[in-house]
Write an enzyme that holds these catalytic residues in place. Structure first.
Site, PDB file in Angstrom:
ATOM      1  N   ASP A 181       2.198   8.679  14.272  1.00 32.39           N
ATOM      2  CA  ASP A 181       2.846   7.236  14.310  1.00 32.39           C
ATOM      3  C   ASP A 181       4.204   7.818  13.765  1.00 32.39           C
ATOM      4  O   ASP A 181       4.916   8.573  13.978  1.00 32.39           O
ATOM      5  CB  ASP A 181       2.149   6.694  13.189  1.00 32.39           C
ATOM      6  CG  ASP A 181       2.014   6.987  11.560  1.00 32.39           C
ATOM      7  OD1 ASP A 181       2.416   8.324  11.532  1.00 32.39           O
ATOM      8  OD2 ASP A 181       2.382   6.366  10.905  1.00 32.39           O
ATOM      9  N   ASP A 183       2.523  10.563   9.798  1.00 30.24           N
ATOM     10  CA  ASP A 183       1.433  11.041   8.601  1.00 30.24           C
ATOM     11  C   ASP A 183       0.148  10.714   9.259  1.00 30.24           C
ATOM     12  O   ASP A 183      -0.888  11.308   8.755  1.00 30.24           O
ATOM     13  CB  ASP A 183       1.876  10.414   7.450  1.00 30.24           C
ATOM     14  CG  ASP A 183       2.086   9.023   7.455  1.00 30.24           C
ATOM     15  OD1 ASP A 183       2.041   8.108   8.466  1.00 30.24           O
ATOM     16  OD2 ASP A 183       2.269   8.191   6.403  1.00 30.24           O
ATOM     17  N   ARG A 184       0.130   9.865  10.285  1.00 31.22           N
ATOM     18  CA  ARG A 184      -1.245   9.538  10.939  1.00 31.22           C
ATOM     19  C   ARG A 184      -1.407  10.228  12.187  1.00 31.22           C
ATOM     20  O   ARG A 184      -0.600  10.812  12.830  1.00 31.22           O
ATOM     21  CB  ARG A 184      -1.090   7.871  11.363  1.00 31.22           C
ATOM     22  CG  ARG A 184      -1.013   7.113  10.292  1.00 31.22           C
ATOM     23  CD  ARG A 184      -1.258   5.718  10.776  1.00 31.22           C
ATOM     24  NE  ARG A 184      -1.091   4.515   9.586  1.00 31.22           N
ATOM     25  CZ  ARG A 184      -1.663   3.625   9.784  1.00 31.22           C
ATOM     26  NH1 ARG A 184      -2.213   2.895  10.725  1.00 31.22           N
ATOM     27  NH2 ARG A 184      -1.486   2.629   8.405  1.00 31.22           N
ATOM     28  N   ARG A 242       7.968  -2.664   2.822  1.00 30.67           N
ATOM     29  CA  ARG A 242       8.085  -3.051   4.071  1.00 30.67           C
ATOM     30  C   ARG A 242       8.591  -4.560   4.346  1.00 30.67           C
ATOM     31  O   ARG A 242       7.829  -5.317   3.894  1.00 30.67           O
ATOM     32  CB  ARG A 242       6.672  -2.722   4.758  1.00 30.67           C
ATOM     33  CG  ARG A 242       6.659  -1.251   4.604  1.00 30.67           C
ATOM     34  CD  ARG A 242       5.326  -0.806   5.545  1.00 30.67           C
ATOM     35  NE  ARG A 242       4.949   0.812   5.199  1.00 30.67           N
ATOM     36  CZ  ARG A 242       3.996   1.319   5.662  1.00 30.67           C
ATOM     37  NH1 ARG A 242       3.048   0.689   6.453  1.00 30.67           N
ATOM     38  NH2 ARG A 242       3.696   2.454   5.312  1.00 30.67           N
ATOM     39  N   LYS A 265       9.868   4.103   0.728  1.00 30.80           N
ATOM     40  CA  LYS A 265       9.100   4.538  -0.228  1.00 30.80           C
ATOM     41  C   LYS A 265       9.479   5.828  -1.017  1.00 30.80           C
ATOM     42  O   LYS A 265      10.190   6.431  -0.740  1.00 30.80           O
ATOM     43  CB  LYS A 265       7.772   4.885   0.480  1.00 30.80           C
ATOM     44  CG  LYS A 265       7.758   5.704   1.325  1.00 30.80           C
ATOM     45  CD  LYS A 265       6.186   5.945   2.069  1.00 30.80           C
ATOM     46  CE  LYS A 265       6.323   6.963   3.364  1.00 30.80           C
ATOM     47  NZ  LYS A 265       4.984   7.342   4.024  1.00 30.80           N
ATOM     48  N   SER A 304       6.431   3.164   8.719  1.00 28.54           N
ATOM     49  CA  SER A 304       5.340   3.856   9.197  1.00 28.54           C
ATOM     50  C   SER A 304       5.132   3.418  10.652  1.00 28.54           C
ATOM     51  O   SER A 304       5.740   3.583  11.573  1.00 28.54           O
ATOM     52  CB  SER A 304       3.847   3.617   8.250  1.00 28.54           C
ATOM     53  OG  SER A 304       3.093   4.495   8.836  1.00 28.54           O
ATOM     54  N   HIS A 305       3.664   2.907  10.678  1.00 34.04           N
ATOM     55  CA  HIS A 305       3.145   2.579  12.166  1.00 34.04           C
ATOM     56  C   HIS A 305       3.874   1.073  12.715  1.00 34.04           C
ATOM     57  O   HIS A 305       3.531   0.641  13.855  1.00 34.04           O
ATOM     58  CB  HIS A 305       1.888   2.589  12.285  1.00 34.04           C
ATOM     59  CG  HIS A 305       1.275   1.649  11.129  1.00 34.04           C
ATOM     60  ND1 HIS A 305       1.253   1.926   9.892  1.00 34.04           N
ATOM     61  CD2 HIS A 305       0.809   0.631  11.074  1.00 34.04           C
ATOM     62  CE1 HIS A 305       0.774   1.089   9.206  1.00 34.04           C
ATOM     63  NE2 HIS A 305       0.314   0.281  10.038  1.00 34.04           N
ATOM     64  N   SER A 362      -7.748   4.920   8.163  1.00 37.41           N
ATOM     65  CA  SER A 362      -6.601   4.291   8.706  1.00 37.41           C
ATOM     66  C   SER A 362      -5.871   5.567   9.496  1.00 37.41           C
ATOM     67  O   SER A 362      -4.583   5.565   9.557  1.00 37.41           O
ATOM     68  CB  SER A 362      -5.929   3.590   7.682  1.00 37.41           C
ATOM     69  OG  SER A 362      -5.503   4.514   6.668  1.00 37.41           O
ATOM     70  N   THR A 371      -7.942   2.280  -1.004  1.00 41.81           N
ATOM     71  CA  THR A 371      -6.842   2.559   0.337  1.00 41.81           C
ATOM     72  C   THR A 371      -5.580   2.829  -0.376  1.00 41.81           C
ATOM     73  O   THR A 371      -5.125   2.168  -1.207  1.00 41.81           O
ATOM     74  CB  THR A 371      -7.029   1.164   1.089  1.00 41.81           C
ATOM     75  OG1 THR A 371      -8.276   1.162   1.624  1.00 41.81           O
ATOM     76  CG2 THR A 371      -5.928   1.406   2.172  1.00 41.81           C
ATOM     77  N   THR A 420       0.714  -1.365  -0.220  1.00 41.91           N
ATOM     78  CA  THR A 420      -0.003   0.044  -0.156  1.00 41.91           C
ATOM     79  C   THR A 420       0.811   1.291   0.188  1.00 41.91           C
ATOM     80  O   THR A 420       0.613   2.310  -0.562  1.00 41.91           O
ATOM     81  CB  THR A 420      -0.747  -0.019   1.310  1.00 41.91           C
ATOM     82  OG1 THR A 420      -1.399  -1.369   1.286  1.00 41.91           O
ATOM     83  CG2 THR A 420      -1.960   1.017   1.187  1.00 41.91           C
ATOM     84  N   ASP A 440       6.289   7.723  11.402  1.00 40.85           N
ATOM     85  CA  ASP A 440       6.811   8.667  10.178  1.00 40.85           C
ATOM     86  C   ASP A 440       5.773   9.776  10.234  1.00 40.85           C
ATOM     87  O   ASP A 440       6.082  10.709   9.277  1.00 40.85           O
ATOM     88  CB  ASP A 440       6.677   8.065   8.832  1.00 40.85           C
ATOM     89  CG  ASP A 440       5.456   7.463   8.149  1.00 40.85           C
ATOM     90  OD1 ASP A 440       4.631   7.205   9.181  1.00 40.85           O
ATOM     91  OD2 ASP A 440       5.265   7.489   7.157  1.00 40.85           O
ATOM     92  N   LYS A 477      -0.472  12.273   3.955  1.00 38.92           N
ATOM     93  CA  LYS A 477      -1.312  12.485   4.991  1.00 38.92           C
ATOM     94  C   LYS A 477      -0.296  13.194   6.009  1.00 38.92           C
ATOM     95  O   LYS A 477       0.786  13.062   5.950  1.00 38.92           O
ATOM     96  CB  LYS A 477      -2.087  11.386   5.603  1.00 38.92           C
ATOM     97  CG  LYS A 477      -1.124  10.119   5.652  1.00 38.92           C
ATOM     98  CD  LYS A 477      -2.319   8.834   5.670  1.00 38.92           C
ATOM     99  CE  LYS A 477      -1.536   7.768   6.441  1.00 38.92           C
ATOM    100  NZ  LYS A 477      -0.985   6.942   5.373  1.00 38.92           N
TER     101      LYS A 477
END
Ligand code: G16
Length: 550
Positions: free
Chosen positions: A284, A288-289, A22, A126, A113-114, A372, A351, A18, A286, A383
């Protein structure tokens, strides 16, 4: 500088998910693993002369080492300058901003990420294109294809570069007259300036000085330095209003995923009855959340997007209104109701933030969001966790209402899209696939069937036709839609690194304000039973309860 062409063998598992590639750190540490992926990417991109690359990561284990490799490979693959966040740190939204601000060719963000970090955790990479957004599928598909046949990669013989001191280091290029420059930048200031240009910092400063108590939890991840600069230095918040703001390679041993399960330290503070603070938020790995909490109150990401859209004109950057909104398919339809009232378009995409880029570039949407825990606007192409937190504070400062009161008033006006997501993590892949296959096998028999108070209207596997570039993305999640507008969505995660993660998204519309106070798990209890009945998840996986409920 010399360019060394190094022979290599392909790996078969470098398919970006996505959001980038990873894998466990140990997989990334295999010989030539990172190099193969980076070379496949550079070969896909066709790097022009004088190209500038942005590189940074969330500071997790393996970040600094990977950055040195990427610098050496960038030098050998035609880039003339690399911009690095100081200490190798760049949050994902800050990287997007730097790419846009300095009009660079693109950027690499090193993050899973998370997902958990540390030597036994995950690593990731990424690529973001020149608009600052995640690479679209046509690029990631080609990178994967190239990674399966790669035979060599190009790297230079640069020494280890200082990535901690702000400033430039120049090297003689491989070709005479050419130089290669590594520039270490203070991305925190750039990002904080951007936030200050969007929001009413004066109003937020007054709110924070008025006795309003908040807590921001950086979860030992990348937003710590950004939060200190923005909340403490620029908005006058006390240092007590920040927690876990020192980034660490293993995120303090925690799971930097801002949800009710993994942000438990913050959740405890915000659900402490009378002692709970007014406002809590977390971001999170990185950055972005985001998760937004009021006093003893959780805001679902879908509701958060709807509230921000409904109140956008209270924020200086959006005071003239928003062009449109977009949400990922599994995100609730709450924002659609706001868009309908504002008479602006609302788009439903698969997504993955990459699907919003075209719509934003075309000026068709201003705000986007995903269930998410992702929300953002066209100020970047990612985000943006801290942006969402500041947006909420700006709205609270203007409305002078609590988070819960804002939500209740919103539901009264629009009705409530009651929503929950149940995640079953690390299921054996075969078992997860058999659940999906079982649901798909009922596509023709389910429509018309009655389950308790619900009747199935249709089921399908979601496909997206990008209205801007005409591309088509199939198999984006199974939808079971009911006649009253309720729905269940089943989807396999594209970000997990262990087995498969099966997500069940549940949504029911509740117009009756007498029922708006109900806990989502109670209000959705019947749909949860139907989801398990249709999927046979317990029977096929042996799992009796979800790993995470949000
Ligand atoms: C990534 C993507 C998001 C996506 C999320 C969940 O987030 O950037 O757009 O919604 O994964 O994906 P999945 O359901 O496939 O696990 P992040 O924060 O992990 O980069």
């Amino acid at each position: 500088m010399k360019i060394i062409v190094t022979p290599s063998q392909p790996y078969s598992d470098q398919k970006p998910g996505t959001s980038g590639l990873r894998k466990k750190v140990k997989i990334f540490q295999q010989e030539h693993y990172l190099e193969n992926f980076v070379q496949s990417l550079f070969d896909t991109l066709v790097v022009p002369n004088d190209a500038v690359l942005v590189v940074g990561g969330d500071g997790r284990y393996h970040n600094r080492q990977a950055i040195q490799t990427i610098i050496s490979m960038a030098a050998a693959n035609g880039f003339t300058r690399v911009l690095i966040g100081q200490g190798g740190i760049l949050s994902t939204p800050a990287a997007s901003h730097v790419i846009r601000k300095y009009k660079t060719f693109g950027g690499m963000v090193l993050s899973a990420s998370h997902n958990q970090g540390g030597i036994h955790g995950d690593f990731g990479i990424k690529y973001n294109i020149g608009n600052g957004g995640p690479a679209p599928e046509k690029i990631t598909d080609e990178v994967f294809a190239k990674s399966k046949v790669i035979a060599e990669y190009k790297i230079s013989d640069l020494p280890l570069v200082d990535i901690d001191t702000i400033g430039e280091t120049q090297f003689a290029g491989a070709v005479s007259d050419q130089t290669f420059t590594v520039q270490v930048i203070d991305a925190v200031q750039d990002y904080a300036d951007l936030m200050q240009s969007l929001f009413d910092f004066k109003a937020i400063r007054q709110l924070l000085a008025s006795g309003f108590e908040m807590k921001f939890d950086a979860m030992h991840a990348v937003t710590g330095p950004y939060a200190k600069e923005i909340f403490v230095n620029r908005l006058g918040a006390s240092t007590d209003s920040l927690m876990n703001c020192e980034p660490s390679e293993d995120f303090g041993g925690g799971h930097p995923d801002p949800n009710l399960t993994y942000a438990e330290e913050l959740v405890k503070i915000m659900f402490a009855g009378e002692n709970a603070l007014d406002f809590g938020a977390a971001s999170d790995g990185d950055g972005d959340r985001n998760m937004i909490l009021g006093q003893n109150f959780f805001v679902t990401p879908s509701d958060s997007l709807a509230v921000l859209a409904a109140n956008a004109t209270l924020v200086p950057a959006y005071k003239n209104g928003i062009a449109g909104v977009a949400r990922s398919m599994p995100t609730s339809g709450a924002v659609d109701r706001v868009a309908a009232k504002l008479n602006i378009p609302s788009f439903e995409t698969p997504t993955g933030w990459k699907f919003f880029g075209n719509l934003m570039d075309a000026g068709q949407v201003t705000l986007c969001g995903e269930e998410s825990f992702g929300t953002s606007s066209s100020h970047v192409r990612e985000k943006d966790g801290l942006w969402a937190v500041l947006f909420w504070l700006n709205v609270i400062a203007v409305k002078q209402m609590s988070v819960e009161a804002i939500l209740k008033a919103h539901w009264l006006e629009y009705g409530r899209n009651v929503y929950s997501r149940h995640d079953y993590e690390a299921i054996p892949t075969e078992a997860a696939n058999s659940v999906i296959a079982h649901i798909k096998s009922q596509f023709s028999s389910l429509p018309g069937q009655v389950f308790g108070s619900y009747t199935v209207k249709l089921c399908d596997d979601f496909s997206y036709h990008d209205p801007i570039d005409g591309s088509v993305s199939n198999n984006q999640g199974i939808r079971v839609l009911f006649t009253d507008g309720s729905r269940i969505v089943f989807r396999l995660s594209g970000t997990g690194t262990e087995g498969a993660t099966l997500r069940i998204y549940l949504e029911a519309y509740e117009p009756d304000s007498a029922k708006h106070h109900l806990d989502a798990q109670v209000a959705l209890a019947e749909m949860i039973r139907i989801a398990l009945q249709i999927s046979q998840l317990v029977e096929k996986t042996g799992r009796v309860a979800p790993t995470v409920i949000t």
